[in-house]
Design an enzyme around this catalytic site. Structure first.
Site, PDB file in Angstrom:
ATOM      1  N   GLU A 249     -27.423 -11.160   5.022  1.00  0.00           N
ATOM      2  CA  GLU A 249     -26.056 -10.737   5.320  1.00  0.00           C
ATOM      3  C   GLU A 249     -25.989  -9.328   5.907  1.00  0.00           C
ATOM      4  O   GLU A 249     -24.918  -8.848   6.248  1.00  0.00           O
ATOM      5  CB  GLU A 249     -25.168 -10.859   4.079  1.00  0.00           C
ATOM      6  CG  GLU A 249     -25.683 -10.177   2.830  1.00  0.00           C
ATOM      7  CD  GLU A 249     -24.783 -10.403   1.616  1.00  0.00           C
ATOM      8  OE1 GLU A 249     -23.638 -10.840   1.771  1.00  0.00           O
ATOM      9  OE2 GLU A 249     -25.248 -10.112   0.501  1.00  0.00           O
TER      10      GLU A 249
ATOM     11  N   ASP B 109     -20.376 -10.953   5.304  1.00  0.00           N
ATOM     12  CA  ASP B 109     -20.876  -9.589   5.491  1.00  0.00           C
ATOM     13  C   ASP B 109     -21.655  -9.454   6.795  1.00  0.00           C
ATOM     14  O   ASP B 109     -21.622  -8.398   7.424  1.00  0.00           O
ATOM     15  CB  ASP B 109     -21.751  -9.177   4.302  1.00  0.00           C
ATOM     16  CG  ASP B 109     -20.895  -8.699   3.141  1.00  0.00           C
ATOM     17  OD1 ASP B 109     -19.953  -7.921   3.398  1.00  0.00           O
ATOM     18  OD2 ASP B 109     -21.144  -9.113   1.998  1.00  0.00           O
TER      19      ASP B 109
ATOM     20  N   CYS C 154     -23.656 -19.629   3.080  1.00  0.00           N
ATOM     21  CA  CYS C 154     -22.723 -19.641   1.951  1.00  0.00           C
ATOM     22  C   CYS C 154     -21.512 -18.746   2.209  1.00  0.00           C
ATOM     23  O   CYS C 154     -20.674 -18.568   1.339  1.00  0.00           O
ATOM     24  CB  CYS C 154     -23.416 -19.240   0.653  1.00  0.00           C
ATOM     25  SG  CYS C 154     -24.014 -17.550   0.658  1.00  0.00           S
TER      26      CYS C 154
END
Ligand code: PEP
Ligand code: MG
Length: 577
Positions: free
Chosen positions: A444, A468, A515
């Protein structure tokens, strides 16, 4: 008067209800509904708080009584004004109304009434009277402090009025921290609106997981909407309609019913295996915030938990951390709740828009770039070891994966490995039972995506955190509504980072999933399948719309198309084809 406000559409569907205002400056107090039979006890708490503050003022007055100093005479006059304000019936009748009629807890009732009275003060022509607002605020603060020391009755799950179904309620606030949102998991509100926030702010993420229509970034909604106004929250379009006309209400009522029909239709594929037209089996996993969320996850056919955001166990507790047993209990419940399906437990990711204690927001200039996620865990080794031991012990009850957030450096990878070894050693010394875990890393931070080969070597699996990744790749604060229009999951740079991470993992034979919110966006499913993704983790509410896309897709046909999309200057145009 009808008016419309625009914000970010963050959680789908239409909610129609009465506005409940939660003022930002008052967010430090708890907001919940009490059971109707507890209302009198709540009024008694308020009376006690008022009497205590009045008594304090009288004691001060007494101390000044024989003092002739001019400053003290002035102070005595001010205290007299405070006493008058405190005993004002208008204030108390109003506060009582919120408790008795609406079943607000005492603190909420007090701040709701303050909000109303403060508006009246603002409209006063006389500057002296206008200034009395500050005095009233001070008094309310003092009463809140007294209330803090006196326990309230147990929160009630829902407002009920003599058995009659109450009007649906829509929460309107300047801002809500994610921990506040969790309080509302009781299912009290039909919709949410906040002035600030972006699509992937954690508050928006929690709203989505509650499956409640929500609009964030609606600028000054909390000032323009009045308590009790009828409002429509259009969570698909990101629109808030205040005081709608009967015609608009009828139209949205129809849309709301259509949404229900669509959900019922989707529910039919709940037990259908997620396999594409060309026979590729796709793993659809759930993102959860609490062990109880495993229930909705299973109800839509999730085949595991791909992301358990454990920070929600740590937040909103005034900075007090959960101990090993408390954590073990929560992780074990999640593992047992999934009945043998795998559960990926992410180590705590506090910081930035997930402060540990929302009374103490992160004061650093760039908290998203600061001590958050694994950085904080490594800076607090005792806390981190406690969490690792709890996870390892829960792994004795089922399949558990550990996921490390925001790793970017080789040194962090080494430290995580050393901490895991130490946690096992500590458990061995105690003779505690624990199980095996696979260890994965979140990709991320752009640096991690660019150096993904390093991560592939050191971890058992990877999970791409697109929320992110987008924030850091595009330098767009994910919670800042003023730059929300630039937060673009389809930016060619973002797609390149995602595509390369998937490709490197496939080449190395390492499992990879997404995710972040991208995984639950059904408009992105075909593209991610075309890029080779076979594992998606999302809110339970998004699983069926994504599965529908999976069932209609042929990955052989999507491969070349996906490469064209990511090579394009304007991927959004090709994606719409
Ligand atoms: C992400 O960043 O994409 C992610 C899944 O983690 P979080 O949203 O909790 O930061
Ligand atoms: Mg993240």
């Amino acid at each position: 008067m009808t008016f419309t406000l625009h914000g970010q559409a963050v959680s789908r569907g239409v909610a129609i209800g009465r506005a409940v205002l939660v003022a930002s400056s008052r967010l430090d107090v708890a907001h919940y509904f009490i059971a109707p039979e507890q209302a009198q006890a709540e009024v008694a708490r308020l009376r006690h708080a008022r009497d205590t503050v009045a008594e304090e003022i009288r004691r001060l007055q007494h101390g000044l009584a024989h003092d002739e100093m001019e400053a003290h005479t002035e102070l005595a006059a001010l205290l007299e004004v405070h006493l008058m304000l405190l005993q004002d019936e208008h204030l108390h009748e109003g506060v009582k109304h919120w408790v008795l009629e609406r079943h607000y807890n005492a603190e909420w009732a007090l701040t709701a009434q303050l909000e109303q009275v403060a508006k009246q003060f603002d409209e006063m022509a006389d500057p002296y009277l206008r200034e009395r607002k500050a005095d009233l605020e001070q008094l309310v603060e003092r009463m809140l402090r007294v209330l803090q020391g006196v326990a309230s009755p147990v929160p009630s799950p829902a407002p009920a009025e003599d058995g009659k179904p109450a009007d649906p309620l829509v929460l309107v606030a300047h801002d809500l921290v994610p921990a506040d949102m969790l309080h509302f998991k009781q299912g009290v509100f039909a919709g949410f609106v906040t002035d600030v926030g972006g699509k992937t702010s954690h508050t928006a993420i929690v709203a989505r997981s509650l499956d409640i229509p929500a609009v964030v970034g609606a600028r000054n909604a909390s000032q323009l909407v009045q308590q009790d106004d009828w409002v429509i929250v259009d969570g698909d379009a990101g629109v808030l309609i205040v005081n709608p006309t009967p015609m608009v209400l009828a139209e949205y009522g129809y849309k709301q019913r259509q949404g229900v029909i669509e959900r019922e239709r989707l529910a039919r594929i709940k037990n259908t295996p997620a396999v594409t037209l060309d026979g590729e089996r796709i793993e659809l996993l759930a993102n959860i915030e609490q062990p109880e969320d495993t229930l909705p996850a299973l109800s839509v056919g999730a085949v595991g938990v791909g992301l358990f955001r454990t920070e929600f166990l740590f937040m909103g507790r005034g900075g007090r951390l959960p101990d090993e047993d408390e954590q073990y209990d929560a992780y074990r419940r999640a593992v047992e709740g999934m009945h043998g399906l795998p559960v990926t437990i992410r180590t705590v990711d506090v910081g930035a828009d997930k402060p540990l204690d929302h009374h103490r927001r992160d004061e650093h200039l760039n908290p998203a770039l600061g001590l958050r996620a694994i950085r904080w865990s490594l800076a607090e080794p005792a806390m981190f070891l406690t969490q690792l031991r709890a996870i390892l012990r829960a792994a004795a009850h089922g399949k558990v994966n550990v996921l490390i957030p925001m790793v970017a450096h080789l040194s962090e990878i080494r430290q995580v490995q050393a901490m895991l070894a130490k946690a096992r050693e500590q458990l061995d010394r105690r003779g505690a039972v624990y199980g095996p875990v696979r260890v994965g890393a979140m990709i991320e931070v752009p640096a991690a995506a660019l150096a993904v080969r390093l991560f592939v070597r050191h971890f058992d699996f990877l999970s791409i955190g697109t929320n992110d990744l987008i924030q850091y790749a595009l330098a767009i604060d994910r919670v800042d509504e003023s730059v929300a229009h630039l937060y673009d999951p389809l930016h060619p740079a973002v797609l390149r980072l995602v595509a390369d991470t998937i490709a490197v993992c496939r080449e190395a034979g390492k499992p990879v999933s997404v995710c972040g919110e991208m995984a639950g966006d059904a408009t992105m499913t075909r593209l991610l399948l075309g890029l080779g993704l076979r594992s998606f983790s999302m809110h339970p509410t998004q699983i069926l719309p994504v599965k529908q896309q999976v069932l209609r897709s042929d990955t052989r046909k999507l491969r070349a198309w996906a490469q064209n999309v990511i090579a394009s200057d304007e991927p959004a145009l090709l994606l719409a084809d």
